[in-house]
Design a protein around this motif. Structure first.
Motif, PDB file in Angstrom:
ATOM      1  N   VAL A  49       0.829  -1.309   0.098  1.00 20.28           N
ATOM      2  CA  VAL A  49       0.110  -0.057   0.048  1.00 20.28           C
ATOM      3  C   VAL A  49       0.775   1.183   0.064  1.00 20.28           C
ATOM      4  O   VAL A  49       1.807   1.169   0.595  1.00 20.28           O
ATOM      5  CB  VAL A  49      -1.034  -0.115   1.131  1.00 20.28           C
ATOM      6  CG1 VAL A  49       0.023   0.104   2.341  1.00 20.28           C
ATOM      7  CG2 VAL A  49      -2.208   1.113   1.071  1.00 20.28           C
ATOM      8  N   LEU A  51      -0.065   4.686   1.365  1.00 22.40           N
ATOM      9  CA  LEU A  51      -0.957   5.542   1.995  1.00 22.40           C
ATOM     10  C   LEU A  51      -0.998   6.903   1.673  1.00 22.40           C
ATOM     11  O   LEU A  51      -2.150   7.518   1.397  1.00 22.40           O
ATOM     12  CB  LEU A  51      -0.783   5.490   3.468  1.00 22.40           C
ATOM     13  CG  LEU A  51      -1.003   3.894   4.064  1.00 22.40           C
ATOM     14  CD1 LEU A  51      -0.720   3.967   5.458  1.00 22.40           C
ATOM     15  CD2 LEU A  51      -2.369   3.629   3.740  1.00 22.40           C
ATOM     16  N   HIS A  54      -2.520   7.088  -1.950  1.00 25.15           N
ATOM     17  CA  HIS A  54      -3.788   6.324  -2.109  1.00 25.15           C
ATOM     18  C   HIS A  54      -3.975   5.307  -3.107  1.00 25.15           C
ATOM     19  O   HIS A  54      -4.756   5.237  -3.929  1.00 25.15           O
ATOM     20  CB  HIS A  54      -5.104   7.178  -2.486  1.00 25.15           C
ATOM     21  CG  HIS A  54      -4.796   8.574  -1.425  1.00 25.15           C
ATOM     22  ND1 HIS A  54      -5.297   8.361  -0.028  1.00 25.15           N
ATOM     23  CD2 HIS A  54      -4.339   9.902  -1.475  1.00 25.15           C
ATOM     24  CE1 HIS A  54      -5.173   9.845   0.475  1.00 25.15           C
ATOM     25  NE2 HIS A  54      -4.640  10.600  -0.413  1.00 25.15           N
ATOM     26  N   LEU A  56      -3.113   0.977  -3.855  1.00 27.76           N
ATOM     27  CA  LEU A  56      -2.948  -0.372  -3.469  1.00 27.76           C
ATOM     28  C   LEU A  56      -2.319  -1.190  -4.412  1.00 27.76           C
ATOM     29  O   LEU A  56      -2.722  -1.161  -5.665  1.00 27.76           O
ATOM     30  CB  LEU A  56      -4.103  -1.093  -3.153  1.00 27.76           C
ATOM     31  CG  LEU A  56      -4.094  -2.620  -2.818  1.00 27.76           C
ATOM     32  CD1 LEU A  56      -3.608  -2.545  -1.368  1.00 27.76           C
ATOM     33  CD2 LEU A  56      -5.699  -3.238  -2.666  1.00 27.76           C
ATOM     34  N   LEU A  71      -6.961   4.116  -4.222  1.00 30.48           N
ATOM     35  CA  LEU A  71      -8.050   3.866  -3.157  1.00 30.48           C
ATOM     36  C   LEU A  71      -9.009   4.599  -2.775  1.00 30.48           C
ATOM     37  O   LEU A  71     -10.009   4.400  -2.188  1.00 30.48           O
ATOM     38  CB  LEU A  71      -7.005   3.625  -2.039  1.00 30.48           C
ATOM     39  CG  LEU A  71      -6.266   2.457  -2.024  1.00 30.48           C
ATOM     40  CD1 LEU A  71      -5.138   2.499  -0.585  1.00 30.48           C
ATOM     41  CD2 LEU A  71      -7.080   1.004  -1.873  1.00 30.48           C
TER      42      LEU A  71
END
Length: 198
Positions: A49, A51, A54, A56, A71
């Motif tokens: 991921v 983060l 955003h 995956l 995401l």
């Protein structure tokens, strides 16, 4: 005796309250399904991921691809296809680099995170699969070799993800590849190798 009863009663009330609270919450709730019609059957069991971005990353092992999803929109936004058999992955947000363990090519492939351009590859032994990452040293430990590579032993190849340099490997006197993990104390690496033990 009275104080002991009060303490026991208090402990029972607290335990009951915790149990009731735990039962009130559903474990997981399906929010959305994302169709992947272009993918054939296979293992889809390794994820990384990003983060901050955003995203995956999903390994589609039998499809020779890494799928990248947004995401925020839950949409497929990119596919890396120059991979033979993707296994585990690591995304370094600070460097904007994706490291993919390619078991088919016996390489750790490195990609630029924002452009998906392949930056290079580090050769390891055949049958590379699982990995562990130590965030304190920034070292990536990759299990490879063993029975699947027709070797009498397994290796844990070590990659410094900051410099992209391979360090000296660790030799495991076992043909059974296992999984690796960094223990919380960060003082040792454990590799579980099936029937042969640790």
């Amino acid at each position: 005796m009275f104080k002991l009863r009060i303490k026991v009663l208090f402990a029972v009330l607290i335990a009951s309250a915790i149990g009731a609270w735990g039962q009130a919450k559903a474990p997981l709730v399906l929010l959305e399904s994302i169709p992947l019609p272009a993918l054939r059957d296979g293992d889809f069991d390794h994820f990384a991921v990003d983060l901050v971005g955003h995203r995956l990353f999903l390994t589609a092992e039998k499809n020779a691809a890494v799928e990248v999803f947004d995401l925020q929109t839950n949409k497929l936004i990119h596919t890396l296809t120059d991979i033979d058999e993707p296994h585990s992955m690591l995304y370094r947000t600070d460097l904007k680099k994706l490291f993919v363990i390619d078991g088919g090519a016996a390489e750790i492939k490195i990609y630029q995170g924002d452009t998906y351009k392949r930056l290079g590859a580090i050769k390891v032994e055949d049958d590379a699969d699982s990995m562990a990452y130590d965030p304190s040293t920034k070292y990536l430990y990759v299990v490879n070799g063993g029975k699947g590579a027709k070797m009498a032993y397994c290796l844990i190849s070590i990659l410094d993800t900051t410099t992209d340099k391979k360090l000296a490997p660790l030799l495991l006197k076992s043909q059974d590849r296992g999984c690796s993990s960094i223990l919380p104390a960060k003082t040792r690496l454990e590799s579980l190798t099936g029937k042969s033990g640790r």
